[in-house]
Enzyme design. Structure first.
Site, mmCIF file in Angstrom:
data_model
loop_
_atom_site.group_PDB
_atom_site.id
_atom_site.type_symbol
_atom_site.label_atom_id
_atom_site.label_comp_id
_atom_site.label_asym_id
_atom_site.label_seq_id
_atom_site.Cartn_x
_atom_site.Cartn_y
_atom_site.Cartn_z
ATOM 1 C CB VAL A 125 2.149 -8.919 -7.417
ATOM 2 C CG1 VAL A 125 3.161 -9.237 -6.310
ATOM 3 C CG2 VAL A 125 1.271 -10.140 -7.670
ATOM 4 C CB VAL A 128 -0.495 -6.165 -3.158
ATOM 5 C CG1 VAL A 128 -0.620 -6.780 -1.772
ATOM 6 C CG2 VAL A 128 -1.818 -6.260 -3.904
ATOM 7 C CE1 TYR A 129 8.145 -5.170 -1.405
ATOM 8 C CE2 TYR A 129 8.147 -3.323 -2.937
ATOM 9 C CZ TYR A 129 8.776 -4.088 -1.983
ATOM 10 O OH TYR A 129 10.059 -3.776 -1.583
ATOM 11 C CG LEU A 130 4.788 -0.025 -4.379
ATOM 12 C CD1 LEU A 130 4.471 0.920 -5.534
ATOM 13 C CD2 LEU A 130 6.173 0.293 -3.797
ATOM 14 C CE LYS A 133 9.200 -3.898 1.937
ATOM 15 N NZ LYS A 133 10.045 -4.344 3.070
#
Length: 218
Positions: A125, A128-130, A133
């Site tokens: 997760v 995927v967040y990085l 962003k």
């Protein structure tokens, strides 16, 4: 100034709204739930109920018209899954940028994350967040109609702010209180000379206003 903040009920956004309202700015915060409105009013901000995961560009642009600056401080938040990293951390940021362009709001500040990278590898997760962003940052950078600044804080803490930071293109890893992130955002919104900069932020030894003036070349 009139400033519209996406993610208006977030921990950084509420701090920012209090600072901006306290210095006399007109502040509106976009929120998903009407029941969050009282918290915004308490810090001096106008609540605007709108779901950035389902709204159209025109609906968002309508809320942005007449603003002097837009700040994207929304995020899916801890505990959210892969899907919402894409729909909020990337999708809502892209939507907000498009809406700012349509509304003619040039000054645009986006809260990103240290390590954000559209080419970041991995399927966890946080990976995927990085990536989300990073993709949002890349999209904003490509908008010639925006005077954008990207802020990438290190690890966020709830420690009391010190007003002392390190703000540079590359700071190295570190942490920073949310209070100080909000203080830097308040300065950046009012410092268009930081347009075109991607800045990392951690705690340091330089007063916030001095740090912002330094990166702005003043």
């Amino acid at each position: 100034m009139r400033i519209v903040i996406a993610g208006g009920h977030g921990q950084i956004a509420l701090r920012l709204e209090r600072l901006l309202a306290g210095r006399g700015d007109e502040v509106a915060g976009i929120i998903r739930k009407a029941e969050q409105g009282g918290d915004l009013r308490e810090v001096g901000a106008e609540p605007v109920v709108l779901d950035l995961e389902s709204a159209s560009v025109e609906e968002v642009a309508e809320r942005l018209r007449g603003a002097d600056a837009a700040v994207f401080a929304a995020g899916a938040g801890p505990g959210s899954g892969v899907t919402r990293k894409d729909t909020v951390d990337k999708g809502a940021a892209v939507l907000f940028a498009d809406a700012a362009v349509r509304a003619g709001v040039r000054r645009f500040v986006i809260v990103s994350s240290m390590g954000a990278d559209p080419e970041h590898r991995g399927d966890e997760v946080f990976d995927v967040y990085l990536r989300a962003k990073g993709e949002a940052d890349a999209y904003v950078r490509a908008q010639d109609a925006l005077d954008w600044t990207i802020l990438r804080p290190g690890a966020l803490t709830d420690d009391p702010g010190t007003g002392l930071v390190r703000l540079e293109a590359h700071t190295g890893r570190g942490s920073v209180p949310r209070d100080d992130v909000a203080a830097v955002l308040a300065e950046l919104v009012d410092t268009p000379a930081t347009t075109g900069l991607t800045l990392e932020l951690i705690s340091g030894s330089t007063p916030v206003s001095v740090a912002v003036r330094s990166v702005a070349g003043n």
